[in-house]
Design an enzyme around this catalytic site. Structure first.
Site, PDB file in Angstrom:
ATOM      1  N   ASP A  51      -1.486  -1.870  -3.915  1.00  0.00           N
ATOM      2  CA  ASP A  51      -2.782  -1.716  -3.244  1.00  0.00           C
ATOM      3  C   ASP A  51      -3.130  -0.221  -3.153  1.00  0.00           C
ATOM      4  O   ASP A  51      -2.359   0.562  -2.573  1.00  0.00           O
ATOM      5  CB  ASP A  51      -2.648  -2.330  -1.842  1.00  0.00           C
ATOM      6  CG  ASP A  51      -3.960  -2.390  -1.101  1.00  0.00           C
ATOM      7  OD1 ASP A  51      -5.012  -2.474  -1.749  1.00  0.00           O
ATOM      8  OD2 ASP A  51      -3.910  -2.370   0.155  1.00  0.00           O
ATOM      9  N   SER A  70       0.844  -1.206   0.000  1.00  0.00           N
ATOM     10  CA  SER A  70       0.000   0.000   0.000  1.00  0.00           C
ATOM     11  C   SER A  70       0.881   1.258   0.000  1.00  0.00           C
ATOM     12  O   SER A  70       2.107   1.174   0.155  1.00  0.00           O
ATOM     13  CB  SER A  70      -0.874  -0.003   1.253  1.00  0.00           C
ATOM     14  OG  SER A  70      -0.021   0.119   2.390  1.00  0.00           O
ATOM     15  N   HIS A 111     -13.156  -0.183   5.478  1.00  0.00           N
ATOM     16  CA  HIS A 111     -11.738  -0.463   5.754  1.00  0.00           C
ATOM     17  C   HIS A 111     -11.410  -0.306   7.247  1.00  0.00           C
ATOM     18  O   HIS A 111     -11.911   0.607   7.909  1.00  0.00           O
ATOM     19  CB  HIS A 111     -10.842   0.547   5.023  1.00  0.00           C
ATOM     20  CG  HIS A 111     -10.577   0.233   3.594  1.00  0.00           C
ATOM     21  ND1 HIS A 111     -10.979   1.043   2.561  1.00  0.00           N
ATOM     22  CD2 HIS A 111      -9.921  -0.801   3.004  1.00  0.00           C
ATOM     23  CE1 HIS A 111     -10.574   0.534   1.402  1.00  0.00           C
ATOM     24  NE2 HIS A 111      -9.948  -0.592   1.636  1.00  0.00           N
ATOM     25  N   THR A 132      -5.931  -5.263   8.194  1.00  0.00           N
ATOM     26  CA  THR A 132      -6.009  -4.935   9.620  1.00  0.00           C
ATOM     27  C   THR A 132      -5.995  -6.186  10.507  1.00  0.00           C
ATOM     28  O   THR A 132      -5.312  -6.224  11.539  1.00  0.00           O
ATOM     29  CB  THR A 132      -7.293  -4.121   9.890  1.00  0.00           C
ATOM     30  OG1 THR A 132      -7.285  -2.991   9.030  1.00  0.00           O
ATOM     31  CG2 THR A 132      -7.383  -3.657  11.326  1.00  0.00           C
ATOM     32  N   ASN A 191      -9.099  -8.828   0.092  1.00  0.00           N
ATOM     33  CA  ASN A 191      -8.015  -8.049   0.709  1.00  0.00           C
ATOM     34  C   ASN A 191      -8.159  -8.034   2.235  1.00  0.00           C
ATOM     35  O   ASN A 191      -9.195  -7.583   2.753  1.00  0.00           O
ATOM     36  CB  ASN A 191      -8.092  -6.593   0.252  1.00  0.00           C
ATOM     37  CG  ASN A 191      -7.722  -6.405  -1.195  1.00  0.00           C
ATOM     38  OD1 ASN A 191      -7.582  -7.370  -1.939  1.00  0.00           O
ATOM     39  ND2 ASN A 191      -7.549  -5.164  -1.596  1.00  0.00           N
ATOM     40  N   VAL A 192      -7.118  -8.498   2.911  1.00  0.00           N
ATOM     41  CA  VAL A 192      -7.144  -8.493   4.381  1.00  0.00           C
ATOM     42  C   VAL A 192      -5.861  -7.826   4.880  1.00  0.00           C
ATOM     43  O   VAL A 192      -4.761  -8.295   4.570  1.00  0.00           O
ATOM     44  CB  VAL A 192      -7.204  -9.926   4.957  1.00  0.00           C
ATOM     45  CG1 VAL A 192      -7.348  -9.880   6.480  1.00  0.00           C
ATOM     46  CG2 VAL A 192      -8.340 -10.729   4.334  1.00  0.00           C
ATOM     47  N   HIS A 222     -12.607  -5.318  -0.716  1.00  0.00           N
ATOM     48  CA  HIS A 222     -11.688  -4.560   0.148  1.00  0.00           C
ATOM     49  C   HIS A 222     -12.278  -4.494   1.555  1.00  0.00           C
ATOM     50  O   HIS A 222     -13.456  -4.761   1.760  1.00  0.00           O
ATOM     51  CB  HIS A 222     -11.510  -3.143  -0.400  1.00  0.00           C
ATOM     52  CG  HIS A 222     -10.546  -3.074  -1.542  1.00  0.00           C
ATOM     53  ND1 HIS A 222      -9.306  -2.499  -1.431  1.00  0.00           N
ATOM     54  CD2 HIS A 222     -10.637  -3.549  -2.805  1.00  0.00           C
ATOM     55  CE1 HIS A 222      -8.672  -2.597  -2.593  1.00  0.00           C
ATOM     56  NE2 HIS A 222      -9.460  -3.226  -3.441  1.00  0.00           N
TER      57      HIS A 222
END
Ligand code: G3H
Ligand code: ZN
Length: 338
Positions: free
Chosen positions: A82, A50, A203, A272, A269-270, A231
């Site tokens: 990302d 990211s 998110h 956190t 998308n993982v 996401h």
């Protein structure tokens, strides 16, 4: 093996009805956790970098870490950008060897989003790289609650967290969702390969409690026929059984992560949840060994904890067992020299 592009992985996932996990490459331990889980599960995997990770490690270092580990991996690994928020960022990542790009034009008017996405697609396709782009806007939890409110919410039972969040954020999340009537035009005029559509997730959630919108996923899948990307998946409730156990009621047009994979989500998308699992593992180790001087002995339980979470996601997505071969001995299980 050398890095592969996401196109081949996601088209296979779309065809076979599973999803490939895309985990964020934030530091060496997280990258190792992802690759070890993928090798042990025999799962194809996406490591994504990211803007935050680029700031933290530097583009060259982050890229080199992923490439070096992927080279030695026995499963296919993709290096993906990302939420690249500019044309320039995408060109820089293409130049240093990413095998999958993303343009996030969700902060731009639709016309600008289309124009920039199409420009990136043109240069990426010229060298055989696929591009993901965002339609609608996937918000972040900080858009709705500050740190104090988040702490108060987290102390409540999961079902109460969800009903309060529905009141605070529900209408806004709905408004930001991708509009299926724009999707066909967006896809045709950009030429993108995968659609990161806002389908109700948020998110950066602290727990897996929040539903996705089944109707939107189905409408977007039918309108585009592209592999869809979910996401903000850390916050999404994983299964019906989880929802029942947590006392969370889903509306008829809502679904779990497991169900979303069955109806068209091909990349999940993982970020956190992996970070939190890592911190928990390392924190628990530190609590029991406060006199430890060797940082590796505290970081390693963090890695193991992140790896177990990732393994669970790979099984949930149905990506486990998709790669032939047997599990290699995980490097983190080999005791390092004192
Ligand atoms: O692009 C990254 C993801 O959407 C991760 O979101 O941190 O909520 O899992 P998350
Ligand atoms: Zn995201």
């Amino acid at each position: 093996m050398p890095l592969v592009t996401s196109k081949e992985l996601l088209l296979d996932a779309q065809k076979q009805g599973y999803a490939v996990g895309a985990f964020n490459a934030n530091n060496l331990e997280c990258i190792k956790a992802v690759i070890e889980a993928a090798e042990e599960e025999r799962a194809p995997v996406i490591l994504q970098i990211s803007q935050g990770a680029i700031k933290y490690a530097g583009l060259r270092m982050a890229t080199t870490m992923v490439k070096t580990i992927a080279d030695e991996a026995s499963v296919p690994v993709v290096l993906h950008l990302d939420h690249g928020t500019s044309f320039l960022q995408n060109v820089q990542c293409l130049h240093v060897g990413f095998t999958s790009l993303m343009y996030d034009g969700s902060a731009e008017p639709l016309d600008t989003n289309i124009e920039t996405s199409a420009k990136i697609v043109e240069i990426a396709h010229a060298v055989g790289l696929p591009v993901e782009a965002e339609l609608g806007k996937i918000p972040k939890i900080e858009d709705y609650v500050d740190a104090k409110q988040a702490d108060e919410l987290r102390a409540k039972p999961a079902s109460e967290q969800v009903s309060e969040l529905r009141k605070i954020a529900g209408a806004s999340v709905e408004k930001l969702m991708a509009d299926p009537s724009q999707a066909e035009h967006f896809v045709k005029s950009t030429g993108i390969d995968f659609l990161a559509a806002a389908v109700g997730s948020i998110h950066g959630m602290w727990a897996d409690i929040w539903p996705l919108r089944r109707d939107r996923i189905e409408e977007l899948r039918n309108a585009t026929n592209l592999p869809l990307v979910c996401h903000g998946s850390s916050g999404v409730i994983r299964t019906r059984a989880d929802a029942e156990a947590k006392g969370i009621e889903l509306a008829p047009n809502e679904c779990t992560l497991e169900e979303a994979v069955k109806i068209g989500i091909c990349k999940v998308n993982v970020a956190t949840a992996v970070s939190m699992a890592f911190l928990k593992g390392a924190w628990e180790a530190w609590q029991t060994r406060r006199t430890e001087k060797d940082m590796r002995k505290i970081l390693l339980p963090g890695l193991q904890s992140a790896k177990e979470l990732i393994r669970g996601y790979m099984r949930l997505f149905g990506s486990s067992g998709r790669v032939a071969g047997s599990a290699a001995v995980a490097a983190s299980e080999v005791k390092h020299a004192e």
